[in-house]
Structures are given as C-alpha cells and as structure tokens.
Scaffold this active site. Structure first.
Site, PDB file in Angstrom:
ATOM      1  CB  THR A 125      -0.726  -0.396   0.986  1.00  0.00           C
ATOM      2  OG1 THR A 125      -2.282   1.263   0.822  1.00  0.00           O
ATOM      3  CG2 THR A 125      -0.543   0.326   2.577  1.00  0.00           C
ATOM      4  CE  LYS A 185      -1.888   0.192  -3.728  1.00  0.00           C
ATOM      5  NZ  LYS A 185      -3.335   0.414  -4.044  1.00  0.00           N
ATOM      6  CG  ASP A 195      -5.606  -1.759  -5.792  1.00  0.00           C
ATOM      7  OD1 ASP A 195      -5.574  -2.935  -5.033  1.00  0.00           O
ATOM      8  OD2 ASP A 195      -4.448  -0.878  -6.147  1.00  0.00           O
ATOM      9  N   GLY A 255      -8.091  11.039  -8.123  1.00  0.00           N
ATOM     10  CA  GLY A 255      -6.402  10.720  -7.643  1.00  0.00           C
ATOM     11  C   GLY A 255      -6.105   9.315  -8.048  1.00  0.00           C
ATOM     12  N   GLY A 256      -5.005   8.405  -6.951  1.00  0.00           N
ATOM     13  CA  GLY A 256      -5.114   7.149  -7.697  1.00  0.00           C
ATOM     14  C   GLY A 256      -5.383   6.189  -7.303  1.00  0.00           C
ATOM     15  CB  THR A 258      -6.402  19.789  -8.433  1.00  0.00           C
ATOM     16  OG1 THR A 258      -6.630  19.947  -7.952  1.00  0.00           O
ATOM     17  CG2 THR A 258      -6.139  20.620  -9.272  1.00  0.00           C
ATOM     18  CB  THR A 313     -13.693  12.833  -3.276  1.00  0.00           C
ATOM     19  OG1 THR A 313     -13.965  12.402  -2.389  1.00  0.00           O
ATOM     20  CG2 THR A 313     -13.649  12.596  -4.497  1.00  0.00           C
ATOM     21  CG  LEU A 322     -14.373   3.602  -5.342  1.00  0.00           C
ATOM     22  CD1 LEU A 322     -12.757   4.047  -5.771  1.00  0.00           C
ATOM     23  CD2 LEU A 322     -15.072   2.324  -5.650  1.00  0.00           C
ATOM     24  CE1 TYR A 378     -11.044   0.251   4.473  1.00  0.00           C
ATOM     25  CE2 TYR A 378     -11.327   0.286   2.169  1.00  0.00           C
ATOM     26  CZ  TYR A 378     -10.507   0.541   2.970  1.00  0.00           C
ATOM     27  OH  TYR A 378      -8.643   0.250   3.348  1.00  0.00           O
TER      28      TYR A 378
HETATM   29  P1  NAP Z   1      -5.921  10.760  -3.062  1.00  0.00           P
HETATM   30  O1  NAP Z   1      -5.248   9.726  -4.938  1.00  0.00           O
HETATM   31  O2  NAP Z   1      -5.592  11.593  -2.188  1.00  0.00           O
HETATM   32  O3  NAP Z   1      -6.841  11.195  -4.475  1.00  0.00           O
HETATM   33  C1  NAP Z   1      -8.104  12.398  -3.661  1.00  0.00           C
HETATM   34  C2  NAP Z   1      -9.108  12.943  -4.108  1.00  0.00           C
HETATM   35  O4  NAP Z   1      -9.800  13.067  -4.046  1.00  0.00           O
HETATM   36  C3  NAP Z   1      -8.056  13.401  -5.088  1.00  0.00           C
HETATM   37  O5  NAP Z   1      -9.234  13.834  -6.609  1.00  0.00           O
HETATM   38  C4  NAP Z   1      -8.551  15.351  -4.648  1.00  0.00           C
HETATM   39  O6  NAP Z   1      -9.151  16.114  -5.341  1.00  0.00           O
HETATM   40  C5  NAP Z   1     -10.306  14.689  -3.954  1.00  0.00           C
HETATM   41  N1  NAP Z   1     -10.123  15.566  -2.288  1.00  0.00           N
HETATM   42  C6  NAP Z   1      -9.430  15.031  -1.719  1.00  0.00           C
HETATM   43  N2  NAP Z   1      -9.269  15.873  -0.524  1.00  0.00           N
HETATM   44  C7  NAP Z   1     -11.209  16.734  -0.991  1.00  0.00           C
HETATM   45  C8  NAP Z   1     -12.448  17.277  -0.274  1.00  0.00           C
HETATM   46  N3  NAP Z   1     -12.443  18.276   0.368  1.00  0.00           N
HETATM   47  N4  NAP Z   1     -12.629  18.028  -1.575  1.00  0.00           N
HETATM   48  C9  NAP Z   1     -13.402  17.535  -3.175  1.00  0.00           C
HETATM   49  N5  NAP Z   1     -11.744  16.684  -3.595  1.00  0.00           N
HETATM   50  C10 NAP Z   1     -11.259  15.867  -2.451  1.00  0.00           C
HETATM   51  O7  NAP Z   1      -6.847   9.090  -3.253  1.00  0.00           O
HETATM   52  P2  NAP Z   1      -6.952   7.687  -3.718  1.00  0.00           P
HETATM   53  O8  NAP Z   1      -5.781   6.717  -3.103  1.00  0.00           O
HETATM   54  O9  NAP Z   1      -7.414   8.072  -5.283  1.00  0.00           O
HETATM   55  O10 NAP Z   1      -8.022   7.103  -2.787  1.00  0.00           O
HETATM   56  C11 NAP Z   1      -9.558   8.237  -2.877  1.00  0.00           C
HETATM   57  C12 NAP Z   1     -10.554   7.504  -1.596  1.00  0.00           C
HETATM   58  O11 NAP Z   1     -10.694   6.170  -2.289  1.00  0.00           O
HETATM   59  C13 NAP Z   1     -10.522   7.314  -0.899  1.00  0.00           C
HETATM   60  O12 NAP Z   1     -11.984   7.287   0.738  1.00  0.00           O
HETATM   61  C14 NAP Z   1      -9.818   6.133  -0.332  1.00  0.00           C
HETATM   62  O13 NAP Z   1     -10.588   4.865   1.039  1.00  0.00           O
HETATM   63  C15 NAP Z   1     -10.896   4.916  -1.319  1.00  0.00           C
HETATM   64  N6  NAP Z   1     -10.152   3.572  -2.121  1.00  0.00           N
HETATM   65  C16 NAP Z   1     -10.809   2.864  -1.571  1.00  0.00           C
HETATM   66  C17 NAP Z   1      -9.934   1.261  -2.365  1.00  0.00           C
HETATM   67  C18 NAP Z   1     -11.362   0.026  -1.766  1.00  0.00           C
HETATM   68  O14 NAP Z   1     -10.469  -0.580  -1.891  1.00  0.00           O
HETATM   69  N7  NAP Z   1     -12.556   0.628  -1.780  1.00  0.00           N
HETATM   70  C19 NAP Z   1      -9.366   1.105  -2.803  1.00  0.00           C
HETATM   71  C20 NAP Z   1      -8.345   2.994  -2.804  1.00  0.00           C
HETATM   72  C21 NAP Z   1      -8.964   4.122  -1.969  1.00  0.00           C
HETATM   73  P3  NAP Z   1      -7.473  16.907  -5.961  1.00  0.00           P
HETATM   74  O15 NAP Z   1      -7.067  16.757  -6.766  1.00  0.00           O
HETATM   75  O16 NAP Z   1      -8.411  18.080  -5.886  1.00  0.00           O
HETATM   76  O17 NAP Z   1      -6.270  17.047  -4.141  1.00  0.00           O
END
Ligand code: NAP
Length: 281
Positions: free
Chosen positions: A60, A64, A100, A126-127, A150, A193, A222, A224
């Site tokens: 994680t 990655k 994933d 994001g990721g 963004t 997000t 997404l 949990y």
């Molecule tokens: P990340 O790379 O940090 O990306 C976060 C994204 O959310 C970015 O696009 C960011 O926008 C946006 N964001 C963050 N805070 C915000 C706010 N206050 N208002 C509006 N937009 C906001 O995170 P990630 O790894 O992609 O994960 C994102 C979510 O997916 C998390 O909640 C995580 O728990 C979930 N997830 C779930 C699984 C699963 O197996 N179910 C796997 C991975 C992730 P900006 O570009 O503007 O910063």
C-alpha cells in the site's frame, strides 16, 4: 505453512490481515500474515532481502509505484495501471501484479452491474480513480466523466486513459452544478474522493445532485469506513441502488490470494465470509 504480509507506511490501519487471514482460515491453510511498517527509505532493502522469506505480500502507500523498478516481472494490468499492489515471491524472484482494478470490476459484477455501454460519472482524480477510469474504459463503458476539485488532475487522468485505451473521456470541475448536470444521464456514480471517510472532516456539502439520477442508477462509494457514508445514506433514501468500498477491498484481496495460492477460489462464498468478519470487527 504460507507466510504473507502487507507493507506500507502507515500500516496500522490496514484491513489486509483480516481479509487474507479469513480466507486462509476458511481454506484451512496454515499461515502467518503480518502488517509490516516499511518506510520509503527501507523499501529497497526489504525487496532485496527482507521479503525473501515470504511467499508474497501486498503493498500500500507509498510503495505501489516505487517498488516497480526492483521487480523481476510485472504483469500486463500492473504495467497498464502503472502500479503494483501484490508481489509473489517465487524462486527468489519478485513477480508484480495489480489486483485493484479487477477488484473494482468484480465488486460491480457482484452487484449485477455490467459496465458495457453505460454512462459513468466519477468524483475525484487521485490514485484510485486513475485505476478505476482505465478499467471502466477497457470494460466498454460508453461515456466516462471525471469531476475533480483540481481540474488539471482530472485532465491528467483523462489523457492517460486516452493514451492507453484510445477512449476519450470528459473531465470537468467538481461543482454542484456539474454534478447535477452530468448525473442526469448517468447509470453509475463512483465517489473516488475521501469526502465522507472516517477521520476526514470534509464531506459533500449538498447531496441534491443525487435527485438528477435515474431511479435505476447505482451509487458506488469507494470508501469502506464507515460502511454507510452520508452519500450512500442519501442515495438509499431516494431509492437508488448503493454499494460501498468493502467489495473492492475484498475482491482485490481474493484475486491476490489466487495468485499466492495458485488455485481458483470460490469468490461468492469467501466474499461473504470476509464481509461478515469485517462487519463484526
Ligand atoms: P488520493 O490519490 O489522495 O486522491 C484523492 C482525490 O480526492 C483527489 O482527486 C482529490 O482532489 C480529492 N479530494 C480530496 N479531498 C477533497 C475535498 N475536500 N474536496 C474535494 N475533493 C477532494 O486518494 P486515493 O488513493 O485515490 O483514494 C481516494 C478514496 O478512495 C479514499 O477515500 C480511499 O479510502 C478510497 N479507496 C478505496 C479503495 C477500496 O478498495 N475500496 C481502494 C483505494 C482507495 P484534488 O486533486 O483536488 O486534490
């Protein structure tokens, strides 16, 4: 006895041990599954030496992408997604995979949702969204819209999908007006997000965009933790279908276990077992 682990920094929060140990217990396989705190600086050493006593491990944040140059083999999906979340250790060689994306698609399939020819709106860029958007494009989605705070990050994801799949996707800002407008014709909304996640103060300020959705639409958060976010609560109260992030988490783990164990697993049965275990934590 099979020895497995998950590495990351931070790692304390990881649910991977619960997912994998539940599966291995159900299969009656003697195992150990450790959470290992491996910092960025320790990664190379871990990959050269530390991991060699393991049969495999999950990765994680922040490893990655960083692990990729050190691996002996990287499978097609991991190459395409540009990240590895699963490494199998075989005869001293490190084989990298990414489960994933297929975990995400499996969660949708398990809900009875077929992505082919569907209109999909994704919040975030994001990721996780870069993985999800690519897999949806490859699964034949008709239209994919990415809305993000963004705009430049949404553009980067869209350009990557275009380059790798030839699929043109729409990107725009995450505003209430855009959310309402794009939701009008959409079959699936994905929240990628952390808005609404446990430990994150921010949440969607207004859920009225959900009223634009067709009654048959699915809302997939997404997140949990909590299992029922405000977004899902609002969607349910409007009679919409909902799905939380647990399925994606569990299925990516089950696909990894198939790789570690080199055998097919009964996903429906094991998903239920892990779900029950996580609910009772
Ligand atoms: P990340 O790379 O940090 O990306 C976060 C994204 O959310 C970015 O696009 C960011 O926008 C946006 N964001 C963050 N805070 C915000 C706010 N206050 N208002 C509006 N937009 C906001 O995170 P990630 O790894 O992609 O994960 C994102 C979510 O997916 C998390 O909640 C995580 O728990 C979930 N997830 C779930 C699984 C699963 O197996 N179910 C796997 C991975 C992730 P900006 O570009 O503007 O910063």
């Amino acid at each position: 006895m099979i020895k497995l682990a998950v590495i990351g920094d931070p790692i304390a929060h990881s649910l991977s041990p619960v997912v994998h140990s539940t599966v291995l217990d159900e299969l009656g396989i003697e195992h150990s599954y450790e959470k290992l705190l491996v910092t960025k600086d320790e990664l190379t050493d871990f990959l050269k030496k530390g991991c060699k006593s393991l049969a495999g491990f999950s990765l994680t944040m922040p490893h990655k992408k960083a692990c990729m140059p050190h691996l002996d083999f990287i499978d097609d999906d991991a190459q395409l997604l540009g990240s590895v979340n699963t490494v199998k250790v075989q005869e001293n060689k490190l084989l990298g995979f990414n489960t994933d994306g297929n975990g995400f698609l499996h969660a949708l399939k398990n809900k009875g949702f077929d992505c082919k020819d569907k209109n999909i709106v994704i919040f975030g860029a994001g990721g996780v969204v870069s993985t999800v958007a690519l897999k949806l494009a490859m699964a034949g989605a008709k239209q994919i819209v990415i809305l993000n705070r963004t705009l430049s990050s949404a553009q980067t994801v869209a350009e990557n999908v275009l380059e790798k799949t030839g699929k043109k996707i729409i990107f725009d800002s995450l505003t209430l007006d855009n959310m309402s407008e794009y939701c009008k014709h959409c079959d699936l909304v994905v929240n990628g997000t952390p808005l609404g996640m446990e430990g994150v103060d921010a949440n969607f300020e207004d859920f009225s965009f959900l009223k634009s959705l067709k009654s048959s639409s699915l809302v997939f958060d997404l997140i949990y933790k909590p299992s029922q976010t405000k977004l899902l609560n609002h969607a349910s109260s409007l009679g919409l279908e909902t799905l939380n992030g647990l399925g994606m988490l569990i299925f990516q783990g089950l696909i990894a276990d198939e790789l570690f164990l080199e055998r097919e697993l009964d996903f429906a049965y094991l998903n239920k077992k892990v779900e029950d275990k996580l609910k009772n934590l």
